[in-house]
Scaffold this motif. Structure first.
Motif, PDB file in Angstrom:
ATOM      1  N   PHE A   5       1.901  15.800 -64.991  1.00 18.28           N
ATOM      2  CA  PHE A   5       1.444  15.686 -66.370  1.00 18.28           C
ATOM      3  C   PHE A   5       0.342  16.680 -66.708  1.00 18.28           C
ATOM      4  O   PHE A   5       0.000  16.851 -67.858  1.00 18.28           O
ATOM      5  CB  PHE A   5       0.984  14.262 -66.669  1.00 18.28           C
ATOM      6  CG  PHE A   5       2.119  13.281 -66.649  1.00 18.28           C
ATOM      7  CD1 PHE A   5       3.130  13.347 -67.581  1.00 18.28           C
ATOM      8  CD2 PHE A   5       2.172  12.302 -65.677  1.00 18.28           C
ATOM      9  CE1 PHE A   5       4.180  12.445 -67.565  1.00 18.28           C
ATOM     10  CE2 PHE A   5       3.219  11.396 -65.654  1.00 18.28           C
ATOM     11  CZ  PHE A   5       4.225  11.461 -66.589  1.00 18.28           C
ATOM     12  N   HIS A   6      -0.223  17.343 -65.726  1.00 18.21           N
ATOM     13  CA  HIS A   6      -1.258  18.330 -65.989  1.00 18.21           C
ATOM     14  C   HIS A   6      -0.777  19.753 -65.766  1.00 18.21           C
ATOM     15  O   HIS A   6      -1.552  20.684 -65.878  1.00 18.21           O
ATOM     16  CB  HIS A   6      -2.487  18.066 -65.111  1.00 18.21           C
ATOM     17  CG  HIS A   6      -3.234  16.842 -65.529  1.00 18.21           C
ATOM     18  ND1 HIS A   6      -3.689  16.657 -66.810  1.00 18.21           N
ATOM     19  CD2 HIS A   6      -3.598  15.741 -64.837  1.00 18.21           C
ATOM     20  CE1 HIS A   6      -4.305  15.498 -66.890  1.00 18.21           C
ATOM     21  NE2 HIS A   6      -4.258  14.914 -65.709  1.00 18.21           N
ATOM     22  N   PHE A  10       5.223  21.483 -67.689  1.00 15.38           N
ATOM     23  CA  PHE A  10       5.565  20.212 -68.317  1.00 15.38           C
ATOM     24  C   PHE A  10       5.326  20.284 -69.828  1.00 15.38           C
ATOM     25  O   PHE A  10       6.162  19.875 -70.636  1.00 15.38           O
ATOM     26  CB  PHE A  10       4.755  19.070 -67.697  1.00 15.38           C
ATOM     27  CG  PHE A  10       4.949  17.764 -68.409  1.00 15.38           C
ATOM     28  CD1 PHE A  10       3.993  17.293 -69.312  1.00 15.38           C
ATOM     29  CD2 PHE A  10       6.098  17.019 -68.226  1.00 15.38           C
ATOM     30  CE1 PHE A  10       4.178  16.102 -69.976  1.00 15.38           C
ATOM     31  CE2 PHE A  10       6.277  15.826 -68.901  1.00 15.38           C
ATOM     32  CZ  PHE A  10       5.312  15.370 -69.781  1.00 15.38           C
ATOM     33  N   TYR A  11       4.189  20.812 -70.234  1.00 14.10           N
ATOM     34  CA  TYR A  11       3.875  20.891 -71.660  1.00 14.10           C
ATOM     35  C   TYR A  11       4.748  21.913 -72.392  1.00 14.10           C
ATOM     36  O   TYR A  11       5.100  21.728 -73.560  1.00 14.10           O
ATOM     37  CB  TYR A  11       2.387  21.192 -71.857  1.00 14.10           C
ATOM     38  CG  TYR A  11       1.529  20.006 -71.479  1.00 14.10           C
ATOM     39  CD1 TYR A  11       1.536  18.858 -72.261  1.00 14.10           C
ATOM     40  CD2 TYR A  11       0.754  20.028 -70.335  1.00 14.10           C
ATOM     41  CE1 TYR A  11       0.778  17.754 -71.914  1.00 14.10           C
ATOM     42  CE2 TYR A  11      -0.007  18.923 -69.968  1.00 14.10           C
ATOM     43  CZ  TYR A  11       0.011  17.793 -70.763  1.00 14.10           C
ATOM     44  OH  TYR A  11      -0.727  16.695 -70.412  1.00 14.10           O
ATOM     45  N   THR A  16       9.154  22.547 -76.237  1.00 14.59           N
ATOM     46  CA  THR A  16      10.495  23.065 -76.534  1.00 14.59           C
ATOM     47  C   THR A  16      11.417  21.949 -77.014  1.00 14.59           C
ATOM     48  O   THR A  16      12.157  22.107 -77.984  1.00 14.59           O
ATOM     49  CB  THR A  16      11.087  23.755 -75.291  1.00 14.59           C
ATOM     50  OG1 THR A  16      10.187  24.764 -74.849  1.00 14.59           O
ATOM     51  CG2 THR A  16      12.445  24.359 -75.590  1.00 14.59           C
ATOM     52  N   VAL A  17      11.389  20.808 -76.340  1.00 16.19           N
ATOM     53  CA  VAL A  17      12.216  19.668 -76.746  1.00 16.19           C
ATOM     54  C   VAL A  17      11.819  19.197 -78.143  1.00 16.19           C
ATOM     55  O   VAL A  17      12.674  18.901 -78.985  1.00 16.19           O
ATOM     56  CB  VAL A  17      12.120  18.523 -75.706  1.00 16.19           C
ATOM     57  CG1 VAL A  17      12.756  17.254 -76.238  1.00 16.19           C
ATOM     58  CG2 VAL A  17      12.761  18.938 -74.398  1.00 16.19           C
TER      59      VAL A  17
END
Length: 158
Positions: A5-6, A10-11, A16-17
């Motif tokens: 999560f960091h 992931f971000y 993009t989603v």
């Protein structure tokens, strides 16, 4: 688990989603441009067994054309005009009826009519949504039909 999560990846994937979801939700409907055409009806007196109340009937022909028969016209003669403004946008068809009562005819006495027949040409064998509005009589009908040969449908104008 804490490192997932960091992480930057992931971000980036999450962003993009989210962008794809916003793009899908804001896409246009794809109906295409609206085209308006005008049809003049063949006027006649109704035949035995045909409805006298205001209604429309569609009949799909083998060549892809569709006949629209308008029943229950009152107070008109063969000197009158019944016309349709037909707007097509994709598979949606919106029809506005325009009635012009006839005046004096030269040399021939006008005969009473209560029925008008129109031919809507160049429809594909697809499912269509039709809205029919008659401002002169403040009536309306709507139906969905698939343009397949010999299909008939009738709706009252309410």
């Amino acid at each position: 688990m804490y490192q997932i999560f960091h992480s930057v990846e992931f971000y980036v994937v999450l962003l993009t989603v989210a962008a794809v979801v916003v793009g899908v939700l804001s896409a246009p409907s794809g109906r295409g441009p609206a085209e308006t055409s005008f049809l003049t009806g063949f006027l006649r007196e109704s035949r035995r067994g045909e409805p006298m109340e205001p209604s429309i009937e569609i009949e799909c022909l083998p060549d892809g054309n569709v006949t629209i028969t308008r029943y229950g016209l009152h107070g008109l003669t063969t000197a009158s005009t019944v016309a349709l403004a037909v707007t097509r946008a994709g598979f949606d068809i919106s029809i506005e009826e325009r009635v012009t009562p006839g005046g004096a005819s030269y040399g021939v006495a006008p005969e009473p009519i209560d029925c008008a027949v129109f031919i809507l040409a160049d429809l594909g064998h697809e499912r269509y949504h039709l809205k029919y509005n008659s401002q002169s009589t403040s009536t309306f009908a709507a139906l969905t039909f698939r343009n397949t040969p010999d299909l008939r449908a009738r709706r009252p104008l309410t």
